[in-house]
Design an enzyme around this catalytic site. Structure first.
Site, short mmCIF file in Angstrom:
data_model
loop_
_atom_site.label_atom_id
_atom_site.label_comp_id
_atom_site.label_asym_id
_atom_site.label_seq_id
_atom_site.Cartn_x
_atom_site.Cartn_y
_atom_site.Cartn_z
N HIS A 83 -8.29 -7.84 45.79
CA HIS A 83 -8.18 -8.66 44.57
C HIS A 83 -6.78 -8.52 43.97
CE1 HIS A 83 -9.00 -10.24 40.54
NE2 HIS A 83 -8.57 -9.12 40.04
N TRP A 123 -3.99 -1.81 45.05
CA TRP A 123 -2.80 -2.61 45.41
C TRP A 123 -1.54 -1.75 45.32
CZ3 TRP A 123 1.78 -4.58 43.25
CH2 TRP A 123 2.01 -4.25 41.90
N SER A 144 9.46 -13.81 52.62
CA SER A 144 9.28 -15.11 51.98
C SER A 144 9.89 -15.10 50.58
CB SER A 144 7.78 -15.42 51.90
OG SER A 144 7.53 -16.43 50.97
N SER A 145 9.60 -14.06 49.81
CA SER A 145 10.12 -14.00 48.44
C SER A 145 11.63 -13.91 48.41
CB SER A 145 9.57 -12.77 47.71
OG SER A 145 8.20 -12.92 47.48
N HIS A 164 7.84 -1.90 38.87
CA HIS A 164 8.01 -2.34 37.51
C HIS A 164 8.80 -3.64 37.40
CE1 HIS A 164 7.02 -2.23 33.46
NE2 HIS A 164 8.19 -2.82 33.30
N GLU A 187 8.78 -5.81 39.49
CA GLU A 187 7.84 -6.81 40.01
C GLU A 187 7.02 -7.43 38.88
OE1 GLU A 187 7.02 -8.39 42.67
OE2 GLU A 187 5.02 -9.09 42.14
N SER A 247 9.00 -21.64 26.90
CA SER A 247 10.20 -22.10 26.19
C SER A 247 10.50 -23.56 26.44
CB SER A 247 11.40 -21.26 26.58
OG SER A 247 11.15 -19.90 26.36
N HIS A 296 4.67 4.72 34.74
CA HIS A 296 3.41 4.63 35.46
C HIS A 296 3.00 5.99 35.97
CE1 HIS A 296 3.69 0.19 35.68
NE2 HIS A 296 4.98 0.41 35.77
N THR A 333 11.63 -8.52 23.90
CA THR A 333 10.40 -9.28 24.04
C THR A 333 9.96 -9.81 22.68
OG1 THR A 333 9.81 -7.73 25.78
CG2 THR A 333 8.10 -9.24 25.05
N LYS A 353 11.87 -12.85 21.69
CA LYS A 353 11.38 -14.09 22.29
C LYS A 353 10.17 -14.63 21.55
CE LYS A 353 12.02 -14.60 26.85
NZ LYS A 353 13.40 -15.01 27.10
#
Lengths: 529, 370, 205
Positions: free
Chosen positions: A76, A145, A173-174, A257, A259, A272, A307, A332, A335
């Site tokens: 998941h 994960w 791919s990324s 992180h 990520e 925005s 973490h 943050t 924003k």
């Protein structure tokens, strides 16, 4: 529509048959493929979540074995992170970036195609391991994960090697996608569009692409080290050979992180774009939005060990990571305040994209608050690895990132298809989704604080009521997404014709194109004033 | 308005609809140690700051949603910046963060000082149980989940401490600074008792430490807090703090228990004794994987009913149980259980569920096999 | 935004050359970050050596001149022994603790016995708590420096000679030295996947 454009549309030939998709070099088609892929994976990852929530509906083991439960939670997470959120944002980038900067396509159209097709291959592998597990041929990945060593190295099932290969494919791919995005933005902006005139969604993707290039290779390194530890006699993470399982966590979270910021910065860009349109007012503080995004990206590199507060880090380390993580609240917050200021004294209407955008601001901020609580080390000792963390990241990723993707789809669907979607159904989808998401995730704060750890298939009796609530919310949430599917398909097939502008307050080069946007758009770049 | 109060309102509605309101724990508890109290205090400070900021921010948004709609505010303003305001809302959050950082730092520094402890206990995480070793005393034992499998499989009514009860609690004296030393036998686990405010990873090959000083007697329950494989959710911790005198008595009883268990290895057991003891020991140490009926879990844990090992050569059976099977989940139980337990378990496995070999394994057989 | 037709040729030529350069630079960055991931491994070790994070003690130390002994201070070191997984050895410290003066070399012993019926090689891994004390714990001789082979039934006395650096912070007067014995990767035979499978199929062994 004028005659020139009409004629262009009549000669707007697209390739036909399966080749159109397999060999596509068109950013719109590739964008659509990414989005449909992400949508499919959303249902698969969601189905796994529903099995999890069905098992957690009551105390006791009713539906699956604990070992299989661990496979469900692992798959998941992997599917949602790497198969839904990231590809969906790439799909939006593909569709929107060239149009927004007045370019005919991405810089590297063939590499764009390869970037996409690697994903079905990667996820085919991963999902095959789950199917093989159901058929009794051994466990699918079952270590979360975050695949900590030595659970994933020494103790990992055979499918771990497929998992490693799959991660390599996704990473390639990324990275290719990110290179494409940067090259496109740097080199293909229409004349007159200097950096500080770019739409903010372009900026957030520009910065996200750099993050991807910086950290996906570190993930590749980590899984390669896993592979060699498992099969080629190295001992990166095995204490017996002089290695260190905690080092795995450092390397993983150095990727991990940034990520999660990769998964949220494009969302910030989408919000925005949407809020100014429906407030009929320009974005408040454009340049501080750009600087705030860049600061968040920079700070994301120096917070990873938040973490790992329970691994036995020295106090100095804990303090450093606590302070650096707290700092992220500042840009943050800027924003969030800017979005609200954009709304302030505007002329607001509440079509579906705006509903999702407002819900994003409310609920992502809630996730931000719990994030601030989590980074406080002494408190984190009680929160770490509990449902409080699960609540936090689902607020920022579901009511945050996923809501922004839904907002973006509603916002730009008329541009892509030429048809307005069914607004009534859109609103129904919104309200069901928003309410059920809160019923699903809010109680998780409570059970986490009450002491329920995460990644457990069964729990003590005092956690029962809130788990039941969450499971009910989960099923309503899951089935509500079928409405979304219906709305999208219905819109693709027809609907009220959309104008070029689509929305009254919409601004941007994409809104100067016809709806639907021609197969090849801006083959001649516009001059931007 | 709806968007602000919606999640809270819904939660309240759902809560109010259930008569046993008192069961719903909404918040962290202060716990019984200075750690847990410190964690609780800082948690409350930060939470209230977030609530206040939330009220301001959500309030502004709600106001705007209500009063700046196209229908009642048809002419949008044109401003898109305001330097003063932007500076304020950058600086003020920094000050708020400083205000949080100072108490947080203080609490943390107080927590990390493990010096001058009165006693030490080595805590080892295993798949899927805890082992406690009282340093300097000859007391060490495993602590297994004791909730019967029938309750987990919904074949029996769940009792009060479902999933939070063990066969051997870890016991500490009150008012003593107890140092915990954490490690693991296989993968990373984490030992967590919320009431003590202690959570630390148990890492194979490494030692981590933490401490607790509990002021009053009581029983405190916790769980493993790091995914460690299939039964991660089934290895709880139960800690009892006893008065000084009771603690000493408990230590003595533990030593006596061990002496008796060792002695039981010397006598010859009857079949009935072996089967009775074996069944209990099997349920504690083996049934989680091999299941109470011996059927195992297909493709994960082999069944023992009608299995070649349980019916075939006895010395092979003893070898598997005592030495484990390398590369699989079958641990070596030789180091974990005493001769009497092992003999009884193996006897039970060879005769239960219709296996009926009639074999009896004596503790002395185990001793010579080691 | 006002738009006007522009000179297409001009923009196209610039694009091709620029894109190639951008791609080359980005690929270089990718390669660099991949290498950085691997570089984190030795960097982490260096960092741990220097700071003693994670309680990892360093390699063998030799002194060119005898360190100064601090008679006024006493540090208590408690010894712990662990075995990894199902390693069939018995392993315990000969003395459960020792009190030392910083700067004075001390030798202590662990006792290990191979209780299995096969020759085995083990690797001991040390760990010091508190982690920060590890930097001040210097070993001149240790059975953890090399793998240890024991024949079936063999019992061996394993020495560790160490000096606690007198610069050990004032507050740290109680240290823990723990060893965990792992089966060395040489002896450790893992079953092949098909062997594992045959154990689990048909619920039978």
């Amino acid at each position: 529509m004028n005659a020139v454009v009409e004629e262009h549309l009549n000669h707007d030939h697209k390739p036909t048959g399966i080749g159109r998709w397999l060999f596509s070099t068109n950013h719109k088609d590739i964008g659509s493929m990414y989005l449909w892929f992400a949508f499919t994976m959303f249902f698969i990852g969601g189905a796994l979540a529903l099995i999890i929530r069905a098992e957690l509906f009551q105390p006791g083991m009713q539906i699956v074995e604990p070992e299989f439960f661990n496979q469900l939670t692992t798959l998941h997470g992997l599917i949602m992170v790497f198969g839904v959120i990231m590809p969906a944002f790439v799909g939006l980038a593909n569709w929107q970036l060239p149009m927004m900067i007045g370019a005919p396509d991405m810089a590297l159209p063939r590499m764009n195609n390869w970037s996409f097709w690697l994903l079905p291959a990667a996820f085919g592998l991963l999902i095959a391991s789950l199917i093989m597990s159901i058929m009794g041929m051994g466990s699918a990945p079952n270590f979360g994960w975050t695949f900590y060593a030595p659970l994933s190295t020494t103790y990992g099932p055979d499918s771990t090697d497929y998992f490693i290969f799959s991660v390599h494919l996704m990473g390639i791919s990324s990275v290719m996608g990110a290179i494409n995005v940067i090259a496109t933005i740097m080199n293909m902006r229409a004349p007159g569009m200097n950096y500080m005139k770019m739409p903010i969604f372009v900026w957030t993707w520009f910065i996200t692409a750099y993050l991807l290039i910086a950290v996906m290779p570190v993930l590749a390194g980590a899984v390669t080290m896993m592979l060699t530890d498992r099969h080629f006699g190295t001992s990166f993470f095995d204490a017996a050979g002089g290695g260190d399982p905690v080092m795995f966590q450092h390397i993983f979270w150095f990727f991990g992180h940034p990520e999660v910021y990769i998964m949220i910065l494009p969302a910030f860009g989408i919000i925005s774009q949407i809020v100014p349109t429906f407030a009929r007012k320009p974005l408040f503080g454009y340049s501080s939005m750009v600087y705030a995004t860049a600061s968040i990206a920079f700070l994301s590199f120096i917070v990873w060990a938040h973490h790992m507060f329970t691994t036995g880090m020295p106090v100095a380390g804990e303090l450093f990571f606590m302070y650096s993580t707290m700092l992220i609240a500042v840009p943050t917050g800027v924003k969030v305040f800017n979005w609200i200021s954009t709304m302030w004294k505007g002329s607001l209407t509440f079509e579906t994209p705006m509903l999702f955008a407002i819900a994003f601001i409310f609920l992502f901020t809630m996730g931000g608050f719990t994030g601030l609580m989590l980074c406080i080390v002494p408190a984190d000792f009680q929160y770490h690895d509990t449902y409080f963390v699960v609540a936090h990241f689902h607020y920022v990723l579901v009511t945050g990132a996923a809501f922004s993707i839904m907002a973006a789809v509603y916002y730009w669907l008329p541009k892509w298809t030429g048809n307005m979607y069914d607004e009534k159904l859109g609103k129904l989808h919104f309200w069901l989704t928003c309410i059920s998401a809160n019923v699903l995730f809010f109680p998780m704060h409570f059970v986490g604080l009450a002491g329920m750890p995460r990644r457990i298939p069964d729990y003590a009796l005092q956690f029962a009521e809130f788990n039941q609530m969450a499971s009910i919310g989960a099923f309503v949430f899951g089935f509500s997404q079928l409405i979304f599917l219906y709305v999208v398909i219905k819109c693709v097939r027809g609907g009220k014709k959309a104008t070029n502008e689509v929305w009254e307050g919409a601004k941007g080069l994409e809104f100067e194109l016809p709806s639907p946007a021609p197969f090849h758009s801006y083959t001649t770049p516009p001059q931007v004033k | 308005m709806r968007a602000v109060s919606r999640p809270l309102g819904l939660a309240c509605l759902l809560l109010a609809s259930n008569p046993s309101f008192a069961d719903y724990q909404l918040n962290l508890k202060p716990g019984v140690t200075s750690f847990s109290q410190g964690a609780y205090d800082i948690h409350m400070i930060v939470m209230w700051i977030c609530v206040v900021i939330g009220i301001i921010v959500y309030g502004a948004m709600t106001y705007s949603i209500l009063n700046h709609r196209k229908s009642n505010h048809p002419n949008p303003a044109k401003f898109d910046d305001n330097t003063t305001v932007e500076i304020l809302w950058t600086v003020i959050p920094v000050l708020i963060l400083l205000g949080i950082a100072v108490p947080a730092t203080k609490v943390l520094l107080a927590m990390e000082d493990t010096s001058n402890s009165d006693m030490s206990i080595k805590v080892t995480g295993y798949q899927w149980k805890w082992h406690y070793d009282y340093v300097g005393e000859d007391v060490s034992f495993f602590s297994n989940l004791s909730t019967p499998i029938e309750q987990i499989k919904n074949q029996a009514e769940k009792t009060e401490n479902y999933l939070l009860e063990v066969d051997n609690k870890i016991v500490i004296p009150v008012n003593k600074k107890v140092r915990f030393l954490f490690t693991a036998n296989d993968v990373i686990h984490a030992w967590w008792v919320p009431a003590l405010g202690v959570k630390k990873d148990a890492i194979p090959g490494f030692i981590n430490e933490s401490w607790a000083e509990v002021p009053e007697p009581g029983i405190y329950r916790g769980q493993c807090a790091e995914l460690c494989g299939a039964n991660h959710g089934f290895m709880p911790i139960v800690l009892e703090a006893k008065s000084e005198a009771d603690y000493v008595a408990w230590l003595d009883s533990k030593k006596a228990e061990k002496a008796a268990a060792d002695a039981s290895g010397d006598k010859t057991w009857t079949m009935e004794e072996l089967m009775a003891h074996g069944e209990t020991a099997y349920m504690t140490s083996c049934a989680a994987c091999h299941q109470p009926g011996g059927e195992g879990i297909p493709n994960v844990f082999p069944g023992l009913k009608d299995s070649a090992i349980a019916i075939g050569d006895v010395s092979k059976h003893i070898d598997v149980v005592v030495n484990g099977v390398a590369g699989t989940g079958m641990q070596a139980f030789g180091p974990q259980l005493n001769d009497a337990d092992l003999a009884a378990i193996i006897t039970y496995e060879r005769n239960a569920w219709g296996n009926n070999t009639g074999d009896m394994v004596q503790p002395s057989d185990i001793k010579s096999a080691r | 935004m006002k738009t006007v037709q522009s000179n297409q040729k001009e923009t196209n030529n610039n694009q091709a050359g620029d894109t190639g350069l951008v791609i080359r630079k980005l690929l270089l960055l990718v390669a660099f970050m991949f290498g950085f991931g691997y570089a984190l491994v030795p960097l982490y070790d260096v960092f741990c050596d220097v700071t003693g994070l994670n309680g990892k003690t360093g390699d063998k130390i030799s002194f060119t001149k005898a360190p100064i002994v601090d008679e006024s201070r006493v540090v208590r070191i408690t010894f712990l022994a662990s075995l990894n997984e199902s390693m069939p050895w018995s392993f315990k410290p000969k003395q459960s603790f020792i009190e030392v003066h910083p700067g004075k070399p001390e030798t202590i012993y662990y006792i290990a016995k191979n209780t299995s019926n096969k020759s085995m090689t083990g690797q001991a891994v040390p760990s010091v708590a508190p982690g920060l004390a590890a930097a001040y714990f210097q070993k001149t001789e240790c059975f953890c420096f090399t793998e240890q082979e024991l024949k079936p039934g063999e019992e061996k006395l394993m020495p560790v000679t160490f000096i606690v650096d007198s610069k050990l912070p004032e507050k740290m007067n109680e240290l823990i030295l723990s060893y965990t014995f792992f089966t060395s990767n040489k002896t450790n035979k893992k079953l092949t996947p098909s062997q594992k499978l045959s154990l689990n199929q048909d619920h039978k062994l």
